[in-house]
Design a protein around this motif. Structure first.
Motif, PDB file in Angstrom:
ATOM      1  N   GLY A  85      63.729  60.206  45.051  1.00 29.73           N
ATOM      2  CA  GLY A  85      63.475  61.211  45.029  1.00 29.73           C
ATOM      3  C   GLY A  85      64.953  62.343  45.385  1.00 29.73           C
ATOM      4  N   TYR A  86      65.617  61.220  46.643  1.00 22.88           N
ATOM      5  CA  TYR A  86      66.624  62.266  47.336  1.00 22.88           C
ATOM      6  C   TYR A  86      67.359  62.321  46.512  1.00 22.88           C
ATOM      7  CZ  TYR A  86      64.510  60.519  51.750  1.00 22.88           C
ATOM      8  OH  TYR A  86      64.022  60.209  53.243  1.00 22.88           O
ATOM      9  N   PRO A  87      67.469  64.269  46.489  1.00 21.78           N
ATOM     10  CA  PRO A  87      68.526  64.336  46.167  1.00 21.78           C
ATOM     11  C   PRO A  87      70.106  63.624  46.142  1.00 21.78           C
ATOM     12  CG  PRO A  87      67.609  66.082  46.464  1.00 21.78           C
ATOM     13  CD  PRO A  87      67.161  64.852  47.329  1.00 21.78           C
ATOM     14  N   ILE A  88      70.121  62.987  46.724  1.00 16.88           N
ATOM     15  CA  ILE A  88      71.615  62.702  46.929  1.00 16.88           C
ATOM     16  C   ILE A  88      71.560  60.631  46.489  1.00 16.88           C
ATOM     17  CG2 ILE A  88      71.568  60.814  48.690  1.00 16.88           C
ATOM     18  CD1 ILE A  88      74.610  62.432  48.521  1.00 16.88           C
ATOM     19  N   ASP A  89      70.686  60.206  45.884  1.00 19.13           N
ATOM     20  CA  ASP A  89      70.482  59.181  44.960  1.00 19.13           C
ATOM     21  C   ASP A  89      70.878  59.570  43.500  1.00 19.13           C
ATOM     22  OD1 ASP A  89      70.269  57.452  47.280  1.00 19.13           O
ATOM     23  OD2 ASP A  89      68.369  57.438  47.199  1.00 19.13           O
ATOM     24  N   LEU A  90      70.780  60.990  43.322  1.00 15.11           N
ATOM     25  CA  LEU A  90      70.590  61.466  41.442  1.00 15.11           C
ATOM     26  C   LEU A  90      72.489  61.465  41.656  1.00 15.11           C
ATOM     27  CD1 LEU A  90      70.144  62.045  39.096  1.00 15.11           C
ATOM     28  CD2 LEU A  90      69.324  65.172  40.278  1.00 15.11           C
ATOM     29  N   ILE A  94      74.828  54.948  50.498  1.00 17.20           N
ATOM     30  CA  ILE A  94      75.367  54.106  49.378  1.00 17.20           C
ATOM     31  C   ILE A  94      74.202  53.284  50.124  1.00 17.20           C
ATOM     32  CG2 ILE A  94      77.215  52.205  48.805  1.00 17.20           C
ATOM     33  CD1 ILE A  94      79.337  54.220  49.307  1.00 17.20           C
ATOM     34  N   LEU A  95      74.245  52.692  51.296  1.00 17.16           N
ATOM     35  CA  LEU A  95      73.686  51.468  51.459  1.00 17.16           C
ATOM     36  C   LEU A  95      71.637  51.975  51.550  1.00 17.16           C
ATOM     37  CD1 LEU A  95      74.502  50.095  54.670  1.00 17.16           C
ATOM     38  CD2 LEU A  95      74.617  48.943  53.361  1.00 17.16           C
ATOM     39  N   GLU A  96      71.215  52.904  51.763  1.00 13.01           N
ATOM     40  CA  GLU A  96      70.079  53.724  51.694  1.00 13.01           C
ATOM     41  C   GLU A  96      69.894  53.782  49.928  1.00 13.01           C
ATOM     42  OE1 GLU A  96      67.579  53.838  53.964  1.00 13.01           O
ATOM     43  OE2 GLU A  96      69.220  52.873  55.457  1.00 13.01           O
ATOM     44  N   PHE A  97      70.599  53.653  49.083  1.00 14.76           N
ATOM     45  CA  PHE A  97      70.612  53.907  47.790  1.00 14.76           C
ATOM     46  C   PHE A  97      69.692  53.075  47.302  1.00 14.76           C
ATOM     47  CE2 PHE A  97      71.063  52.965  43.489  1.00 14.76           C
ATOM     48  CZ  PHE A  97      71.474  54.692  42.683  1.00 14.76           C
ATOM     49  N   CYS A  98      68.555  54.411  46.437  1.00 10.72           N
ATOM     50  CA  CYS A  98      67.519  53.932  45.228  1.00 10.72           C
ATOM     51  C   CYS A  98      67.099  54.882  44.672  1.00 10.72           C
ATOM     52  CB  CYS A  98      66.405  53.578  46.113  1.00 10.72           C
ATOM     53  SG  CYS A  98      64.804  53.369  45.260  1.00 10.72           S
ATOM     54  N   PRO A  99      67.184  54.193  42.886  1.00  9.12           N
ATOM     55  CA  PRO A  99      67.636  54.927  42.193  1.00  9.12           C
ATOM     56  C   PRO A  99      65.838  56.147  42.399  1.00  9.12           C
ATOM     57  CG  PRO A  99      67.540  53.036  41.171  1.00  9.12           C
ATOM     58  CD  PRO A  99      67.820  52.918  42.452  1.00  9.12           C
ATOM     59  N   THR A 100      64.856  55.541  42.585  1.00  7.95           N
ATOM     60  CA  THR A 100      63.928  55.952  42.316  1.00  7.95           C
ATOM     61  C   THR A 100      63.404  56.851  43.489  1.00  7.95           C
ATOM     62  OG1 THR A 100      62.378  53.805  41.904  1.00  7.95           O
ATOM     63  CG2 THR A 100      63.321  54.380  40.531  1.00  7.95           C
ATOM     64  N   ARG A 114      74.528  59.495  39.365  1.00  9.11           N
ATOM     65  CA  ARG A 114      75.467  59.624  38.105  1.00  9.11           C
ATOM     66  C   ARG A 114      76.678  59.445  38.313  1.00  9.11           C
ATOM     67  NH1 ARG A 114      73.689  65.874  37.347  1.00  9.11           N
ATOM     68  NH2 ARG A 114      71.213  65.173  36.043  1.00  9.11           N
ATOM     69  N   MET A 115      77.371  59.351  39.681  1.00  7.82           N
ATOM     70  CA  MET A 115      78.907  58.412  39.626  1.00  7.82           C
ATOM     71  C   MET A 115      78.919  57.057  39.384  1.00  7.82           C
ATOM     72  SD  MET A 115      79.595  59.894  43.447  1.00  7.82           S
ATOM     73  CE  MET A 115      80.819  59.716  43.327  1.00  7.82           C
ATOM     74  N   LEU A 116      76.836  56.315  39.164  1.00  2.00           N
ATOM     75  CA  LEU A 116      77.313  54.928  38.180  1.00  2.00           C
ATOM     76  C   LEU A 116      77.870  55.345  37.473  1.00  2.00           C
ATOM     77  CD1 LEU A 116      74.933  53.818  41.186  1.00  2.00           C
ATOM     78  CD2 LEU A 116      77.212  53.510  41.296  1.00  2.00           C
ATOM     79  N   ASP A 117      76.676  55.935  36.792  1.00  3.59           N
ATOM     80  CA  ASP A 117      76.857  56.087  35.738  1.00  3.59           C
ATOM     81  C   ASP A 117      78.204  56.058  35.105  1.00  3.59           C
ATOM     82  OD1 ASP A 117      74.001  55.838  35.295  1.00  3.59           O
ATOM     83  OD2 ASP A 117      73.605  58.497  35.272  1.00  3.59           O
ATOM     84  N   ILE A 177      75.608  68.976  47.214  1.00  6.55           N
ATOM     85  CA  ILE A 177      76.281  67.476  47.596  1.00  6.55           C
ATOM     86  C   ILE A 177      75.904  67.651  49.041  1.00  6.55           C
ATOM     87  CG2 ILE A 177      77.743  65.681  47.757  1.00  6.55           C
ATOM     88  CD1 ILE A 177      79.163  67.054  45.191  1.00  6.55           C
ATOM     89  N   HIS A 178      76.747  68.014  49.897  1.00  8.93           N
ATOM     90  CA  HIS A 178      76.590  68.249  51.207  1.00  8.93           C
ATOM     91  C   HIS A 178      74.903  68.213  52.012  1.00  8.93           C
ATOM     92  CE1 HIS A 178      77.721  68.016  56.119  1.00  8.93           C
ATOM     93  NE2 HIS A 178      76.762  69.267  55.334  1.00  8.93           N
ATOM     94  N   ARG A 179      74.142  69.392  51.435  1.00 10.32           N
ATOM     95  CA  ARG A 179      73.270  69.504  50.967  1.00 10.32           C
ATOM     96  C   ARG A 179      72.159  68.059  51.378  1.00 10.32           C
ATOM     97  NH1 ARG A 179      71.358  74.279  48.661  1.00 10.32           N
ATOM     98  NH2 ARG A 179      71.058  72.959  47.179  1.00 10.32           N
ATOM     99  N   TYR A 180      72.154  67.696  50.110  1.00  5.62           N
ATOM    100  CA  TYR A 180      71.470  66.605  48.978  1.00  5.62           C
ATOM    101  C   TYR A 180      71.497  65.844  50.814  1.00  5.62           C
ATOM    102  CZ  TYR A 180      70.759  69.149  44.664  1.00  5.62           C
ATOM    103  OH  TYR A 180      70.561  69.765  43.579  1.00  5.62           O
ATOM    104  N   ALA A 181      72.509  65.243  50.613  1.00  2.26           N
ATOM    105  CA  ALA A 181      72.900  63.968  51.788  1.00  2.26           C
ATOM    106  C   ALA A 181      72.410  64.575  53.005  1.00  2.26           C
ATOM    107  CB  ALA A 181      74.568  63.450  51.844  1.00  2.26           C
TER     108      ALA A 181
END
Length: 160
Positions: free
Chosen positions: A74-79, A66-72, A83-86, A51-55
């Motif tokens: 390709g950044y692993p942190i967005d994955l 969170i502000l930068e979140f975009c589900p498409t 998953r948390m939003l799911d 998680i840290h590495r992805y972030a």
């Protein structure tokens, strides 16, 4: 928040217990071991280090992610966030968790405790998570009662 899922309540309760019992490391400045990072470990298959590495592939803390979140993106942190939003969380829920600031949780915390609540103290995070889990459990129980009543009313034969 979307409809409450019991899996989310359980994950919040497990996160609080692990933090309380010392089974999880806690470091507010570490993206995988902070408030959101610890819950992410419960809700996703990713470790603290992953998680840290992805972030770290993007700049900023959880609020920035969170502000930068975009589900498409390709950044692993967005994955991780997706998953948390799911599980029924919203981006606002995640922001509140990181800052310990959700109004519906804070209204359940005694005034004196609320005044000294710190987003980077393990014991305060545990207290907040336990309170949040209780709030969600109560809402979920009401949600279940309403659904049962609706089914009974829908399947009842009217009496004239």
């Amino acid at each position: 928040m979307r409809p409450i899922q019991p899996e989310l309540i359980g994950a919040i309760e497990r996160t609080a217990k692990k933090l309380k019992d010392g089974g999880s490391s806690y470091q507010w400045g570490h993206m995988g071991a902070c408030n959101c990072g610890n819950l992410a470990q419960e809700l996703t298959p990713f470790s603290k280090a992953e998680i840290h590495r992805y972030a770290m592939e993007r700049s900023g803390d959880w609020n920035d992610q969170i502000l930068e979140f975009c589900p498409t993106s390709g950044y692993p942190i967005d994955l991780v966030i997706q998953r948390m939003l799911d599980f029924g969380l919203t981006l606002d829920d995640l922001g509140h968790l990181e800052r310990l600031s959700a109004p519906e949780v804070l209204e359940r915390i005694p005034f004196e405790r609320k005044q000294s609540l710190s987003q980077n103290k393990r014991e305060d995070v545990v207290f907040y998570l336990e309170t949040w889990a209780r709030v969600l459990r109560e809402k979920w129980e009401k949600q279940q009662s309403s659904e049962i009543l609706e089914r009974v009313e829908k399947n009842s034969i009217p009496v004239y």
